[in-house]
Design an enzyme around this catalytic site. Structure first.
Site, PDB file in Angstrom:
ATOM      1  N   ILE A 188     -14.523   0.874   9.352  1.00 54.29           N
ATOM      2  CA  ILE A 188     -14.056   1.450   8.080  1.00 54.29           C
ATOM      3  C   ILE A 188     -14.850   0.897   6.887  1.00 54.29           C
ATOM      4  O   ILE A 188     -15.333   1.653   6.057  1.00 54.29           O
ATOM      5  CB  ILE A 188     -12.541   1.167   7.852  1.00 54.29           C
TER       6      ILE A 188
ATOM      7  N   ARG B  40     -17.020   1.186  -1.572  1.00 54.88           N
ATOM      8  CA  ARG B  40     -15.778   1.896  -1.862  1.00 54.88           C
ATOM      9  C   ARG B  40     -15.932   3.010  -2.897  1.00 54.88           C
ATOM     10  O   ARG B  40     -15.357   2.956  -3.993  1.00 54.88           O
ATOM     11  CB  ARG B  40     -14.681   0.915  -2.284  1.00 54.88           C
TER      12      ARG B  40
ATOM     13  N   ARG C 190      -8.226  -1.610  -7.485  1.00 48.16           N
ATOM     14  CA  ARG C 190      -8.801  -0.286  -7.243  1.00 48.16           C
ATOM     15  C   ARG C 190      -7.743   0.808  -7.111  1.00 48.16           C
ATOM     16  O   ARG C 190      -7.995   1.959  -7.427  1.00 48.16           O
ATOM     17  CB  ARG C 190      -9.610  -0.321  -5.949  1.00 48.16           C
TER      18      ARG C 190
ATOM     19  N   ARG D  29      -1.961 -11.288  -4.017  1.00 49.75           N
ATOM     20  CA  ARG D  29      -2.077  -9.853  -4.302  1.00 49.75           C
ATOM     21  C   ARG D  29      -1.300  -9.033  -3.275  1.00 49.75           C
ATOM     22  O   ARG D  29      -0.836  -7.942  -3.593  1.00 49.75           O
ATOM     23  CB  ARG D  29      -3.547  -9.415  -4.257  1.00 49.75           C
TER      24      ARG D  29
ATOM     25  N   ASN E  66       0.802  -1.220   0.000  1.00 48.03           N
ATOM     26  CA  ASN E  66       0.000   0.000   0.000  1.00 48.03           C
ATOM     27  C   ASN E  66       0.839   1.277   0.000  1.00 48.03           C
ATOM     28  O   ASN E  66       0.304   2.382  -0.098  1.00 48.03           O
ATOM     29  CB  ASN E  66      -0.989  -0.003   1.169  1.00 48.03           C
TER      30      ASN E  66
END
Ligand code: EPZ
Length: 424
Positions: A333, A126, A97, A403, A23
């Site tokens: 979240i 999202r 995404r 991933r 990330n």
């Protein structure tokens, strides 16, 4: 790898090198577009999502060279002086995404781009409305046409004061990247404080950007006219580290995690794990985590950094399933991030979901079973449960793991864990 066979009742004991953070790597790769002079990234994890981002960048005209640093890291040189395409097509964005991260840098440097709308995904709807509102605040014209975001600017972007109504990680990253080349100063309020946002800001500053306040809620970006080449080491993956900490917890093992200051990267998580009964001690280049005694139930609320990370919620739930007593996890979240609960229940877990809270009543033992991964972190939670369970488990759809977890089978093998890859 399609499925994995996991033998139960295994102890995870050994040394695990933590890779660069997925990330952090993805926004850093997108940031290369901001400069005419390219960017070299080191400590990039060899992962499917990184490959997907490379494909997207190559499609835009970025020349990408990947060199292996070691089994767990690549270095990537991104040459960005020949970008000719401003389209991020649906086929690429639907795979990942994080592709939305090219929006800010294309718009800032070229004044136009067309990026497919990402759509929903397993963990929630999202939306990306806040990315778009931020771009509009910077002066961009944004239109949605035929499933695409068409963004342009006639006179370039200009600095603005913008407050995010809710904290968004990639939203903060996208607007911050766009603002680096805007005219004047941008002040972003209620920004995400995640270490990956800080890593991006630090790299941009090395490229010549003028960003301050990263790691706090207010980020200030004084626009500059261009950025230069730099080399940057991707920060270590705190979520990978936390996931292996739980592996030590659930299997009553002992793991030395190498490669970062994980106390600083995971403050709330480590605090909670200490309450549960895991013990931590600093070692050269990392941290040792182990469990010797009985674990205690916990009450957990996910929150933006520096709170308890949502990306460690599923793995923590797996561990609490075999902790005597009642634990509670509230997911704040993502609206649909409890899909692992039903799979854990197939292994004998006692979990009741009410809205976005899970009550977990500890059982003495989980039992091996065939289970299905639904997303990246859920996959790891099933693997953890399978390692601690009695008997064998088959975890299906483990492409999710590839991933985001680098060389998982190899890293666990270093700790004496036996997992069989099933190719079809
Ligand atoms: C990042 O996603 C991470 N992904 C996620 O990690 C992580 O779970 C998430 O941050 C929260 O920490 C990457 O960094 C690539 P958000 P992101 O925008 O940026 C709402 C993993 O497992 N929202 O911070 O997409 C949104 O629906 C992944 O590695 C809007 O309403 O998350 C959510 O409820 C999964 N409008 C909340 O904000 C927007 O425009 C936080 O989302 C944007 C977000």
């Amino acid at each position: 790898m399609v499925k994995i066979k996991v033998y139960g009742n295994q102890k995870v004991e050994g040394v695990i090198p933590i890779s660069g953070a997925k990330n952090a790597a993805l926004p850093l790769m997108a940031a290369s577009i901001l400069s005419n002079n390219g960017l070299k990234l080191k400590n990039v994890p060899p992962l499917l999502d990184v490959d997907n981002m490379l494909c997207l960048l190559e499609n835009l005209g970025v020349i990408c060279q990947v060199d292996q640093e070691n089994t767990f890291a690549n270095s990537i040189s991104l040459k960005t002086d020949a970008i000719y395409n401003f389209l991020a097509p649906y086929d690429m964005v639907k795979k990942m995404r994080a592709s939305i991260l090219v929006l800010g840098s294309l718009l800032a440097r070229y004044g136009r781009c067309k990026v497919s709308l990402p759509g929903g995904c397993a963990i929630g709807v999202r939306p990306i409305d806040l990315h778009l509102k931020g771009m509009e605040a910077l002066g961009a014209k944004v239109e949605l046409r035929d499933g695409y975001i068409c963004a342009s600017t006639d006179k370039g972007l200009r600095g603005v004061e913008y407050k995010f109504p809710i904290v968004t990680v990639t939203g903060t990253e996208n607007i911050m990247m766009a603002a680096t080349l805007a005219e004047g100063t941008t002040v972003l309020k209620n920004s995400a404080q995640e270490p990956e946002v800080v890593d991006l800001a630090n790299c941009l500053n090395k490229m010549g950007a003028k960003i301050s306040g990263q790691g706090t809620k207010v980020i200030s970006i004084k626009g500059v006219s261009d950025l230069h080449w730099t080399e940057h080491n991707v920060l270590p993956d705190r979520i990978e580290a936390g996931s292996y900490m739980i592996a030590a917890g659930i299997t009553k093992g002992c793991i030395d995690l190498q490669g970062g200051n994980f106390r600083e990267l995971l403050p709330a998580f480590i605090e909670k794990m200490k309450q549960v009964g895991l013990t931590f001690c600093d070692i050269d280049g990392g941290i040792r985590v182990q469990t010797t005694g009985a674990l205690e139930p916990a009450c957990i609320n996910t929150a933006p950094h520096p709170g308890f990370p949502t990306d460690l919620q599923a793995q923590t739930m797996a561990m609490l399933c075999i902790v005597n007593g009642e634990s509670y996890i509230t997911e704040n979240i993502w609206e649909n991030r409890f899909m692992h609960a039903a799979e854990l229940a197939r292994m004998g877990a006692d979990i009741t979901l009410t809205g976005h809270t899970a009550r977990i009543r500890g059982v003495p033992l989980l039992h091996g079973a065939p289970v299905m991964s639904t997303d990246l972190r859920a996959s790891f939670s099933l693997l953890l449960a399978a390692l601690a369970a009695k008997g064998e488990s088959i975890v299906d759809r483990v492409y999710h793991l590839e991933r985001g977890y680098c060389c998982i089978v190899e890293k666990l093998a270093r700790c004496g864990v036996v997992i069989d890859k099933i190719k079809h």
